[in-house]
Enzyme design. Sequence first.
Site, PDB file in Angstrom:
ATOM      1  N   SER A  18     -72.955   7.185  -8.886  1.00 40.19           N
ATOM      2  CA  SER A  18     -72.211   8.153  -9.701  1.00 40.19           C
ATOM      3  C   SER A  18     -70.714   8.182  -9.408  1.00 40.19           C
ATOM      4  CB  SER A  18     -72.801   9.548  -9.540  1.00 40.19           C
ATOM      5  OG  SER A  18     -74.029   9.634 -10.230  1.00 40.19           O
TER       6      SER A  18
ATOM      7  N   LYS B 188     -68.554   7.383 -12.395  1.00 45.01           N
ATOM      8  CA  LYS B 188     -68.157   8.354 -13.415  1.00 45.01           C
ATOM      9  C   LYS B 188     -66.652   8.565 -13.473  1.00 45.01           C
ATOM     10  CE  LYS B 188     -72.496  10.980 -13.714  1.00 45.01           C
ATOM     11  NZ  LYS B 188     -73.388   9.978 -13.106  1.00 45.01           N
TER      12      LYS B 188
ATOM     13  N   TYR C  14     -76.339  18.343 -14.844  1.00 45.27           N
ATOM     14  CA  TYR C  14     -75.881  16.994 -14.493  1.00 45.27           C
ATOM     15  C   TYR C  14     -76.563  15.997 -15.416  1.00 45.27           C
ATOM     16  CZ  TYR C  14     -74.423  13.191 -11.425  1.00 45.27           C
ATOM     17  OH  TYR C  14     -73.858  12.054 -10.911  1.00 45.27           O
TER      18      TYR C  14
END
Length: 414
Positions: A63, A66, A179
């Site tokens: 992640s 991102k 999320y």
Amino acid sequence: MANETFEQRMERACRDKEIPGAVLIADDKTGKFRYEKVFGNRSLKDPSKSDPMTIDSTMWLASCSKFPTSVAAMQCVERGSLKLDDDVTGILPELKGLKILKKFDDGDEEPTMVENTKPITLRHLLTHSSGLSYDVFNPVMARYRVTVDKVTPDLKIKQPMEISMKVPLLFEPGTSWEYSVGIDWAGKMVERVSGMELEAYLNKNVWGPLGTSNSITFHPKSHPTTFQKLTDMSLRQGGITPFGTTASPEAPVEYTEDRAWNLEAPDCFGGAGLFGALPDYQNLLNSICADDGKILKKETVDHMFQDHLSAASKAAMNEKLVIPAMRDVYGVEEGMEVTFGLGGMIYLKDVEGGRKAGTMNWGGYPNLIWFCDRKTGLSGISGTQICPPGDPKFKQLFALWEQELYKSVAKGKL
């Protein structure tokens, strides 16, 4: 231990298998200071062999993907090819007409679905307030995927985004927080308005201008140098909690054959698909922290670091952080109120002796954490490759490192 330095503590943590190894890198915005150290091993596969971690070891960034994807989206906003508050379905027709999964409890034969009346915007996608989710992390969505879509939720992605990440909504856009796969879809928007695969776009518009070593990729097996340096995964022994975090934070780590996920993903998944070396990633954090203009205009960066959640979405996000396991996963101290900017979580209060209000940070599944404190002018990233996520031991060590960095700031050493 008494009088133990931070570096000695890290060496002991690796020696005692509290963690396998780690890379830590930080810069100040003036370019006068850089902290760059490695500890421990790249792999625990063979205890009889030394396999030391190196500064250019490849890690699954998960992640941490991102943030660069969000930066790419904001470049498109600067050019006018994307707008933060337009309905995204003109570019992403796959998301048109998504219904809201209102209820699907154990024992229900069918899910309760309702119509969505609000548009999904790029702002929603970038801040996890679109109503989308990760099916693997949400039990209601997981039940829907298994029962209705006949799909088993799995972080190991085997199908293109249009199939693997098209899920119903959990709420009307802008009314709560979950999320989600939103930034994966934002990456797809970048591809469609630029006419370039996301990897090629990032190479040209992010990593290229920063002069990186070209280690960062969505397709590591197509980049032999990057793949050869891949760090093996380690697993904290002792099982997991219902939240997917470790049940035994004091248990040692051990090698797992589950080396890294999505090495051959069928798409550029901008939310979790990148692999690479942390020095190249830190170059981006430092550029944004220093407002050097290489990647984004200062006014764009200023906007990214603002609060972009509605009151309802912010309240929902902070409600999740009441749970200690969720605080560990998201790397938040108890009692800290946070919100979401365009690219990461934003601290709304100063941390005593540490990061200032307005600091952005986020992390990655196998225990990577980054922060960007523009007020202090300090940014950094630390990474290891431990599962499950939100490892309390690694979080404690990161906190110690951050304290050391801010002590240096206070003493004027940066």
